[in-house]
Design a protein around this motif. Structure first.
Motif, PDB file in Angstrom:
ATOM      1  N   HIS A 151       0.838  -1.212   0.000  1.00 42.63           N
ATOM      2  CA  HIS A 151       0.000   0.000   0.000  1.00 42.63           C
ATOM      3  C   HIS A 151       0.866   1.252   0.000  1.00 42.63           C
ATOM      4  N   CYS A 152       1.895   1.264   0.841  1.00 48.83           N
ATOM      5  CA  CYS A 152       2.827   2.393   0.866  1.00 48.83           C
ATOM      6  C   CYS A 152       3.809   2.313  -0.299  1.00 48.83           C
ATOM      7  N   GLU A 193       6.692   0.820  -0.554  1.00 46.30           N
ATOM      8  CA  GLU A 193       8.124   0.879  -0.264  1.00 46.30           C
ATOM      9  C   GLU A 193       8.476  -0.057   0.890  1.00 46.30           C
ATOM     10  N   ARG A 205       9.919  -1.075   4.484  1.00 46.77           N
ATOM     11  CA  ARG A 205      10.029  -0.502   5.821  1.00 46.77           C
ATOM     12  C   ARG A 205      10.576  -1.555   6.784  1.00 46.77           C
ATOM     13  N   GLU A 206      11.020  -1.063   7.920  1.00 44.09           N
ATOM     14  CA  GLU A 206      11.567  -1.960   8.935  1.00 44.09           C
ATOM     15  C   GLU A 206      10.467  -2.800   9.578  1.00 44.09           C
ATOM     16  N   GLU A 234       9.805  -3.393  12.576  1.00 40.14           N
ATOM     17  CA  GLU A 234       9.146  -2.890  13.789  1.00 40.14           C
ATOM     18  C   GLU A 234       7.893  -2.066  13.487  1.00 40.14           C
ATOM     19  N   GLU A 235       7.681  -1.679  12.218  1.00 37.87           N
ATOM     20  CA  GLU A 235       6.447  -0.981  11.861  1.00 37.87           C
ATOM     21  C   GLU A 235       5.283  -1.949  11.645  1.00 37.87           C
ATOM     22  N   ALA A 267       2.304   0.635  12.204  1.00 37.23           N
ATOM     23  CA  ALA A 267       2.723   2.009  12.491  1.00 37.23           C
ATOM     24  C   ALA A 267       2.661   2.877  11.236  1.00 37.23           C
ATOM     25  N   GLY A 268       2.369   2.247  10.100  1.00 35.06           N
ATOM     26  CA  GLY A 268       2.342   2.998   8.849  1.00 35.06           C
ATOM     27  C   GLY A 268       0.919   3.269   8.390  1.00 35.06           C
ATOM     28  N   CYS A 269       0.533   2.641   7.263  1.00 35.41           N
ATOM     29  CA  CYS A 269      -0.790   2.917   6.688  1.00 35.41           C
ATOM     30  C   CYS A 269      -1.902   2.135   7.394  1.00 35.41           C
ATOM     31  N   ARG A 270      -1.548   1.238   8.289  1.00 36.21           N
ATOM     32  CA  ARG A 270      -2.500   0.449   9.076  1.00 36.21           C
ATOM     33  C   ARG A 270      -3.389  -0.446   8.208  1.00 36.21           C
ATOM     34  N   LYS A 271      -2.879  -0.813   7.029  1.00 39.20           N
ATOM     35  CA  LYS A 271      -3.613  -1.737   6.163  1.00 39.20           C
ATOM     36  C   LYS A 271      -3.037  -3.149   6.315  1.00 39.20           C
TER      37      LYS A 271
END
Ligand SMILES: [Zn+2]
Lengths: 94, 223
Positions: free
Chosen positions: A8-9, A11, A13-14, A16-17, A62-66
């Motif tokens: 969704h984002c 990209e 990510r680590e 922990e997100e 912790a990001g888009c919550r999808k």
């Protein structure tokens, strides 16, 4: 530490997100009232624990919550692919 | 079931949510979550030189908008209200004067407006937009910090796992991510300037964290 691609984002990510949310593609029985205790119990509580290819549900907490799906090798920890909810995995166990 | 996105005028009117002006009259002073830190006084008496500058943009209007990004009518309505189209590209943001809009998720945006305009903008959304959507005024739930200065990237590297290299994190990019042991929405507003939207309940923790983490660079509080 996983480096996870969020579809969704769009990209990496680590880890922990993200949170792992268990086995993917568990269909809720269409008519729960018509289920036997065994059928309902298997839907509720029984999960695969494969050595090798596993399809999992993850959430980009912790990001888009999808939510999205991930195919992962539980033996090597290699992430084979990520794909959106509703899509089918292209990498499957033989 | 009827299609929620195709409605008559009467049906639209019936779905109109009650909107409340959350800002009291001028006789009652609002307080930011960092009120107790008294940043105004610190700005006066604190150091004037340092590698990291911090400023709070307090009491802004925070609106969370959720709608179907494939619904052209809703996208057009949002553009009429904001004067700028919602950013549909992941992790991007747009500005129009004092309004700014952040992509949060494929169907969610965070809109910041001047605090006294939040009610007006909210009311306009209710007038312009129909169908199945959600608009929540979360102004009281968070606050905004602006971090800038020559060492701001070095500071943020100590706070978040996000790669802040300008190639991967250009001006205008916005991410929601982990920040220290809390979370933040980070947007790059300049080469060496970032905006953090942080939660009210974690604002004191983040304020303490930033003071500690910026010690090696020197922290300048600004008004
Ligand atoms: Zn994401």
């Amino acid at each position: 530490m996983f480096h996870i691609y969020c579809p969704h984002c769009a990209e990496y990510r680590e880890e922990e997100e993200f949170h792992a949310a268990g086995q993917a593609h568990i269909a809720r029985p269409l008519d729960p009232e018509a289920c036997s205790d065994k059928e309902w119990g298997e839907y509720m509580f029984f999960r695969k624990n494969p050595r090798g290819i596993h399809h999992e549900l993850w959430v980009h907490a912790a990001g888009c919550r999808k939510f999205f799906n991930m195919t992962r090798d539980t033996q090597s920890y290699e992430i084979k692919e990520v794909y959106k909810i509703g899509e089918k995995p292209s990498v499957v166990a033989e | 079931m009827s299609d929620l996105n195709v409605m008559t005028a009467a049906e639209m009117a019936a779905t109109k949510a009650a909107v409340m002006d959350q800002v009291p009259g001028p006789e009652i002073q609002g307080q930011s979550p960092l009120h107790h830190a008294d940043l105004d006084s610190l700005a006066k008496v604190g150091p004037k030189q340092g590698g990291v500058h911090l400023r709070e943009h307090k009491l802004l209007g925070h609106l969370t908008l959720r709608l179907n990004p494939e619904n052209d009518d809703q996208l057009a309505a949002a553009e009429r209200v904001l004067g700028v189209a919602l950013p549909l590209q992941p992790l991007t943001s747009v500005e129009n004067g004092s309004y700014s809009v952040r992509w949060m998720s494929p169907d969610e945006w965070l809109i910041l407006v001047p605090g006294l305009e939040a009610f007006d903008v909210e009311s306009k959304f209710r007038d312009e937009m129909g169908g199945h959507y959600s608009l929540v005024n979360s102004s009281g739930g968070s606050t905004v910090l602006e971090l800038s200065g020559p060492d701001v990237v070095e500071l943020l590297k100590r706070c978040t796992p996000i790669d802040l290299h300008p190639k991967l994190f250009p001006v205008g990019k916005v991410v929601s991510t982990v920040f220290a042991k809390s979370s933040a929405i980070i947007r790059r507003t300049g080469e060496q300037r970032f905006e953090l939207v942080i939660r009210r309940s974690f604002s004191d923790y983040i304020w303490l964290w930033l003071q500690e983490t910026s010690r090696e660079f020197g922290l300048v509080v600004k008004v």
